[in-house]
Design a protein around this motif. Structure first.
Motif, PDB file in Angstrom:
ATOM      1  N   ALA A  32      -2.730  -3.990  -3.295  1.00 29.43           N
ATOM      2  CA  ALA A  32      -2.610  -2.568  -2.961  1.00 29.43           C
ATOM      3  C   ALA A  32      -1.186  -2.201  -2.570  1.00 29.43           C
ATOM      4  CB  ALA A  32      -3.577  -2.217  -1.830  1.00 29.43           C
ATOM      5  N   ILE A  33      -0.559  -3.043  -1.769  1.00 33.62           N
ATOM      6  CA  ILE A  33       0.794  -2.694  -1.319  1.00 33.62           C
ATOM      7  C   ILE A  33       1.770  -2.675  -2.486  1.00 33.62           C
ATOM      8  CG2 ILE A  33       1.531  -5.050  -0.721  1.00 33.62           C
ATOM      9  CD1 ILE A  33       3.023  -3.853   1.627  1.00 33.62           C
ATOM     10  N   ARG A  34       1.578  -3.580  -3.450  1.00 33.29           N
ATOM     11  CA  ARG A  34       2.461  -3.575  -4.622  1.00 33.29           C
ATOM     12  C   ARG A  34       2.280  -2.290  -5.429  1.00 33.29           C
ATOM     13  NH1 ARG A  34       1.452  -9.245  -4.440  1.00 33.29           N
ATOM     14  NH2 ARG A  34      -0.419  -9.080  -5.735  1.00 33.29           N
ATOM     15  N   LEU A  35       1.031  -1.888  -5.614  1.00 36.05           N
ATOM     16  CA  LEU A  35       0.765  -0.669  -6.380  1.00 36.05           C
ATOM     17  C   LEU A  35       1.232   0.580  -5.635  1.00 36.05           C
ATOM     18  CD1 LEU A  35      -2.778  -1.518  -7.794  1.00 36.05           C
ATOM     19  CD2 LEU A  35      -0.700  -1.151  -9.133  1.00 36.05           C
ATOM     20  N   PHE A  36       0.948   0.648  -4.339  1.00 37.51           N
ATOM     21  CA  PHE A  36       1.388   1.801  -3.548  1.00 37.51           C
ATOM     22  C   PHE A  36       2.910   1.913  -3.560  1.00 37.51           C
ATOM     23  CE2 PHE A  36      -2.626   1.404  -0.717  1.00 37.51           C
ATOM     24  CZ  PHE A  36      -3.340   2.229  -1.576  1.00 37.51           C
ATOM     25  N   ILE A  49      -6.491  -0.840  -8.090  1.00 38.32           N
ATOM     26  CA  ILE A  49      -6.353  -1.910  -7.097  1.00 38.32           C
ATOM     27  C   ILE A  49      -7.311  -3.047  -7.427  1.00 38.32           C
ATOM     28  CG2 ILE A  49      -6.591  -2.513  -4.654  1.00 38.32           C
ATOM     29  CD1 ILE A  49      -5.883   0.432  -4.016  1.00 38.32           C
ATOM     30  N   ALA A  50      -8.522  -2.704  -7.853  1.00 37.33           N
ATOM     31  CA  ALA A  50      -9.508  -3.720  -8.225  1.00 37.33           C
ATOM     32  C   ALA A  50      -9.007  -4.553  -9.397  1.00 37.33           C
ATOM     33  CB  ALA A  50     -10.838  -3.050  -8.576  1.00 37.33           C
ATOM     34  N   GLU A  51      -8.451  -3.887 -10.391  1.00 36.97           N
ATOM     35  CA  GLU A  51      -7.946  -4.603 -11.568  1.00 36.97           C
ATOM     36  C   GLU A  51      -6.763  -5.493 -11.205  1.00 36.97           C
ATOM     37  OE1 GLU A  51      -7.076  -1.541 -14.369  1.00 36.97           O
ATOM     38  OE2 GLU A  51      -9.201  -1.077 -14.761  1.00 36.97           O
TER      39      GLU A  51
END
Length: 220
Positions: A32-36, A49-51
């Motif tokens: 999540a932190i990488r995507l955010f 996030i799940a993927e």
């Protein structure tokens, strides 16, 4: 009756399940932190996030009721880590000057290990578009605790004539504000060597402003 061995094995299995659950939760938070950090909070879905974490979206909702709750926990865990790194340095048995030096230099490790989290915090709480005010309150509480501990250290050093008779509260606030400003400035394009140089300059400037030059121990 169940034997003691069976009871022990049940506890071991439970412990393993808890460890596995904790590991999965951390993997979700890391993804999540990488995507955010890459896209911003509002541009990331729970499905993404799940993927990224290689779990089903249903698994995410077993851990977090919503994306907002996930974000809040991510911030809270990070702020807790900062406190666990910095507070013990201020509470140590070291001399007052060493406590402050260690505290300032610890920000290098803090930034290097948590740069994505810091960027994310700045992007969300450095603006008026707050996702949730709770992490900001926790951060403010930590800052207040740090400032008060620095104030105590400075006052103790003044009594021992290690430090000049400065206004301890203002000096502590000034140091914290300077550190925060430098983190804000250097986080966008973090470079460890430049960070080391920057924090060393902050330390030298602060120490030169508070050290009692008439104290024999502080003379070069």
């Amino acid at each position: 009756m169940r034997c003691l061995k069976d009871a022990i094995m049940d506890n071991i299995k439970l412990s393993r399940r808890e460890r596995e659950k904790s590991k999965h939760k951390q993997e979700i938070l890391d993804s999540a932190i990488r995507l955010f950090s890459e896209k911003g909070f509002y541009n990331v879905s729970m499905q993404e996030i799940a993927e990224k974490s290689e779990f089903g979206v249903g698994t995410l909702y077993n851990f977090f009721e919503s994306k907002e709750q996930l974000f809040v926990e991510l911030m809270e865990v990070g702020i807790e880590k900062f406190g666990q790194l910095l507070i013990p340095l201020l509470d140590s048995e070291e001399a007052e000057e060493k406590k402050i030096s260690d505290f300032i230099q610890a920000h290098i490790e803090l930034m290097e290990s948590n740069i994505e989290l810091i960027k994310l915090y700045i992007s969300q709480y450095g603006t008026f578009t707050l996702v949730n005010p709770m992490p900001q309150k926790l951060s403010n509480d930590l800052n207040i605790s740090i400032q008060r501990k620095l104030e105590v250290i400075l006052n103790t050093g003044i009594q021992k004539q290690i430090f000049r008779r400065v206004h301890a509260e203002i000096a502590a606030l000034s140091l914290c504000a300077t550190l925060k400003a430098f983190i804000l400035e250097s986080s966008e394009n973090f470079d460890k060597e430049k960070a080391k140089d920057g924090f060393s300059k902050i330390e030298n400037y602060f120490m030169n402003s508070v050290l009692n030059k008439n104290n024999d121990n502080n003379k070069a």
